[in-house]
Design a protein around this motif. Structure first.
Motif, PDB file in Angstrom:
ATOM      1  N   PHE A   1     -23.823  16.167  -8.543  1.00  0.00           N
ATOM      2  CA  PHE A   1     -23.353  15.315  -7.814  1.00  0.00           C
ATOM      3  C   PHE A   1     -23.329  15.318  -6.260  1.00  0.00           C
ATOM      4  O   PHE A   1     -23.317  14.636  -5.501  1.00  0.00           O
ATOM      5  N   ALA A   2     -23.238  16.544  -5.845  1.00  0.00           N
ATOM      6  CA  ALA A   2     -23.327  17.067  -4.555  1.00  0.00           C
ATOM      7  C   ALA A   2     -24.507  16.755  -3.789  1.00  0.00           C
ATOM      8  O   ALA A   2     -24.591  16.861  -2.519  1.00  0.00           O
ATOM      9  N   GLN A   3     -25.623  16.615  -4.686  1.00  0.00           N
ATOM     10  CA  GLN A   3     -26.887  16.303  -4.019  1.00  0.00           C
ATOM     11  C   GLN A   3     -27.012  14.907  -3.797  1.00  0.00           C
ATOM     12  O   GLN A   3     -27.913  14.396  -3.152  1.00  0.00           O
ATOM     13  N   LEU A   4     -25.974  13.932  -4.189  1.00  0.00           N
ATOM     14  CA  LEU A   4     -26.083  12.550  -3.930  1.00  0.00           C
ATOM     15  C   LEU A   4     -25.461  12.225  -2.688  1.00  0.00           C
ATOM     16  O   LEU A   4     -24.190  12.487  -2.749  1.00  0.00           O
ATOM     17  N   THR A   5     -26.331  12.364  -1.597  1.00  0.00           N
ATOM     18  CA  THR A   5     -25.638  12.287  -0.221  1.00  0.00           C
ATOM     19  C   THR A   5     -26.182  10.949   0.555  1.00  0.00           C
ATOM     20  O   THR A   5     -26.984  10.420   0.426  1.00  0.00           O
ATOM     21  N   ILE A   6     -25.288  10.629   1.399  1.00  0.00           N
ATOM     22  CA  ILE A   6     -25.359   9.726   2.290  1.00  0.00           C
ATOM     23  C   ILE A   6     -25.298  10.405   3.877  1.00  0.00           C
ATOM     24  O   ILE A   6     -23.943  10.670   3.973  1.00  0.00           O
ATOM     25  N   PRO A   7     -26.276  10.732   4.431  1.00  0.00           N
ATOM     26  CA  PRO A   7     -25.937  11.529   5.902  1.00  0.00           C
ATOM     27  C   PRO A   7     -25.181  10.796   6.767  1.00  0.00           C
ATOM     28  O   PRO A   7     -25.453   9.728   7.080  1.00  0.00           O
ATOM     29  N   LEU A   8     -24.262  11.381   7.379  1.00  0.00           N
ATOM     30  CA  LEU A   8     -23.632  11.249   8.657  1.00  0.00           C
ATOM     31  C   LEU A   8     -23.665  12.355   9.701  1.00  0.00           C
ATOM     32  O   LEU A   8     -24.032  13.259   9.392  1.00  0.00           O
ATOM     33  N   PRO A   9     -23.500  11.775  10.722  1.00  0.00           N
ATOM     34  CA  PRO A   9     -23.519  12.911  11.784  1.00  0.00           C
ATOM     35  C   PRO A   9     -22.900  14.614  11.849  1.00  0.00           C
ATOM     36  O   PRO A   9     -23.609  15.317  11.834  1.00  0.00           O
ATOM     37  N   LEU A  10     -21.756  14.513  11.472  1.00  0.00           N
ATOM     38  CA  LEU A  10     -20.975  15.779  11.172  1.00  0.00           C
ATOM     39  C   LEU A  10     -20.702  15.994   9.776  1.00  0.00           C
ATOM     40  O   LEU A  10     -21.227  17.209   8.976  1.00  0.00           O
ATOM     41  N   ILE A  11     -20.207  15.019   8.971  1.00  0.00           N
ATOM     42  CA  ILE A  11     -20.190  15.431   7.516  1.00  0.00           C
ATOM     43  C   ILE A  11     -20.611  14.405   6.743  1.00  0.00           C
ATOM     44  O   ILE A  11     -20.646  13.215   6.964  1.00  0.00           O
ATOM     45  N   PRO A  12     -21.632  14.761   5.337  1.00  0.00           N
ATOM     46  CA  PRO A  12     -22.328  13.630   4.631  1.00  0.00           C
ATOM     47  C   PRO A  12     -21.302  13.109   3.938  1.00  0.00           C
ATOM     48  O   PRO A  12     -20.166  13.767   3.476  1.00  0.00           O
ATOM     49  N   ILE A  13     -21.473  11.889   3.231  1.00  0.00           N
ATOM     50  CA  ILE A  13     -20.936  11.468   2.015  1.00  0.00           C
ATOM     51  C   ILE A  13     -21.586  11.841   0.906  1.00  0.00           C
ATOM     52  O   ILE A  13     -22.831  11.855   0.857  1.00  0.00           O
ATOM     53  N   THR A  14     -20.735  12.501  -0.010  1.00  0.00           N
ATOM     54  CA  THR A  14     -21.596  13.132  -1.110  1.00  0.00           C
ATOM     55  C   THR A  14     -20.993  12.587  -2.535  1.00  0.00           C
ATOM     56  O   THR A  14     -19.611  12.148  -2.310  1.00  0.00           O
ATOM     57  N   GLY A  15     -21.072  12.879  -3.575  1.00  0.00           N
ATOM     58  CA  GLY A  15     -20.739  12.700  -4.984  1.00  0.00           C
ATOM     59  C   GLY A  15     -19.534  13.754  -5.437  1.00  0.00           C
ATOM     60  O   GLY A  15     -19.266  13.574  -6.401  1.00  0.00           O
ATOM     61  N   GLN A  16     -19.640  14.664  -4.551  1.00  0.00           N
ATOM     62  CA  GLN A  16     -18.623  15.982  -5.232  1.00  0.00           C
ATOM     63  C   GLN A  16     -17.386  15.352  -5.476  1.00  0.00           C
ATOM     64  O   GLN A  16     -16.837  15.798  -6.703  1.00  0.00           O
ATOM     65  N   THR A  17     -16.484  14.706  -4.685  1.00  0.00           N
ATOM     66  CA  THR A  17     -15.205  14.136  -4.741  1.00  0.00           C
ATOM     67  C   THR A  17     -15.247  13.297  -6.244  1.00  0.00           C
ATOM     68  O   THR A  17     -14.187  13.466  -6.802  1.00  0.00           O
ATOM     69  N   LEU A  18     -16.343  12.579  -6.322  1.00  0.00           N
ATOM     70  CA  LEU A  18     -16.234  11.703  -7.707  1.00  0.00           C
ATOM     71  C   LEU A  18     -16.211  12.647  -8.747  1.00  0.00           C
ATOM     72  O   LEU A  18     -15.555  12.559  -9.690  1.00  0.00           O
ATOM     73  N   ALA A  19     -17.156  13.546  -8.858  1.00  0.00           N
ATOM     74  CA  ALA A  19     -17.357  14.622  -9.688  1.00  0.00           C
ATOM     75  C   ALA A  19     -15.860  15.457 -10.028  1.00  0.00           C
ATOM     76  O   ALA A  19     -15.674  15.623 -11.216  1.00  0.00           O
ATOM     77  N   VAL A  20     -15.357  15.943  -9.107  1.00  0.00           N
ATOM     78  CA  VAL A  20     -14.327  16.663  -9.021  1.00  0.00           C
ATOM     79  C   VAL A  20     -12.986  15.677  -9.917  1.00  0.00           C
ATOM     80  O   VAL A  20     -12.399  16.221 -10.545  1.00  0.00           O
ATOM     81  N   GLY A  21     -12.958  14.351  -9.293  1.00  0.00           N
ATOM     82  CA  GLY A  21     -12.083  13.506  -9.999  1.00  0.00           C
ATOM     83  C   GLY A  21     -12.444  13.172 -11.360  1.00  0.00           C
ATOM     84  O   GLY A  21     -11.367  13.310 -12.135  1.00  0.00           O
ATOM     85  N   LEU A  22     -13.651  13.143 -11.804  1.00  0.00           N
ATOM     86  CA  LEU A  22     -13.834  13.106 -13.080  1.00  0.00           C
ATOM     87  C   LEU A  22     -13.539  14.362 -13.865  1.00  0.00           C
ATOM     88  O   LEU A  22     -12.900  14.290 -14.965  1.00  0.00           O
ATOM     89  N   ALA A  23     -13.592  15.419 -13.503  1.00  0.00           N
ATOM     90  CA  ALA A  23     -13.508  16.893 -14.121  1.00  0.00           C
ATOM     91  C   ALA A  23     -12.072  16.737 -14.294  1.00  0.00           C
ATOM     92  O   ALA A  23     -11.846  17.198 -15.486  1.00  0.00           O
ATOM     93  N   VAL A  24     -11.313  16.731 -13.425  1.00  0.00           N
ATOM     94  CA  VAL A  24      -9.776  16.724 -13.555  1.00  0.00           C
ATOM     95  C   VAL A  24      -9.140  15.462 -14.607  1.00  0.00           C
ATOM     96  O   VAL A  24      -8.303  15.887 -15.201  1.00  0.00           O
ATOM     97  N   THR A  25      -9.786  14.380 -14.266  1.00  0.00           N
ATOM     98  CA  THR A  25      -9.141  13.413 -15.147  1.00  0.00           C
ATOM     99  C   THR A  25      -9.873  13.436 -16.565  1.00  0.00           C
ATOM    100  O   THR A  25      -8.840  13.217 -17.524  1.00  0.00           O
TER     101      THR A  25
END
Length: 184
Positions: free
Chosen positions: A22-46
């Motif tokens: 999920f970290a590889q699913l990205t939308i590039p932004l100037p400083l920090i990209p939007i990634t799928g990591q937080t979605l995957a972390v949320g799924l893991a803990v849920t």
């Protein structure tokens, strides 16, 4: 009991791999990209709860820290953790712990899962923004404008998805006895 622990360690490792994907699913932004990591972390803990959800996050970060290309953009190494995105990565640990503790107190209903994931999003954004402020020597206003504001809407969307889907998957895994609630 030993068989169950081994199974849960394997599932935790699987979720560490899912976070890396999920970290590889990205939308590039100037400083920090939007990634799928937080979605995957949320799924893991849920799905896995406090102990094994947090373990999956720790395994993911450890894999990245030793240099495996699991972070966004197929990167890895301690330099990424010490770079502009490091606060978000560290925030994943606190996100997992806070979400897991929230679930222990309030249960795993869909509504509670969504609330827990929103809480997790806020924690990760707070850690990431604070780290960005310090590392890039930004004012709080600039740090919030670049490290929080661009992520609020998509973060809320990811939190709702992780809470909704994660609670459904968890319910089904418990129902078919692939996940035991007393040890998660």
């Amino acid at each position: 009991m030993q068989h169950h622990k081994l199974k849960m360690w394997i599932v935790s490792a699987l979720f560490a791999a899912i976070i890396a994907i999920f970290a590889q699913l990205t939308i590039p932004l100037p400083l920090i990209p939007i990634t799928g990591q937080t979605l995957a972390v949320g799924l893991a803990v849920t799905i896995l709860g406090l102990r094994y959800g947090t373990l999956s996050v720790l395994l993911y970060i450890l894999l990245g820290a030793i240099g495996l290309p699991v972070f966004s953009g197929m990167t890895g190494g301690i330099g990424i953790i010490l770079g502009p995105t490091g606060g978000y990565i560290a925030g994943f640990i606190v996100q997992a712990l806070a979400m897991g503790l929230y679930f222990k107190k309030f249960g795993y209903s869909k509504a509670q899962a969504i609330i827990a994931n929103i809480l997790g999003m806020v924690i990760t954004l707070a850690f990431g923004t604070a780290w960005l402020k310090v590392l890039a020597d930004l004012t709080w206003m600039k740090a919030v404008l670049s490290g929080t504001v661009p992520f609020i809407i998509v973060g809320l969307l990811k939190a709702v998805i992780a809470g909704w889907v994660g609670s459904i998957v968890r319910e089904r895994l418990v129902k078919i006895r692939l996940l035991e609630t007393k040890t998660v």
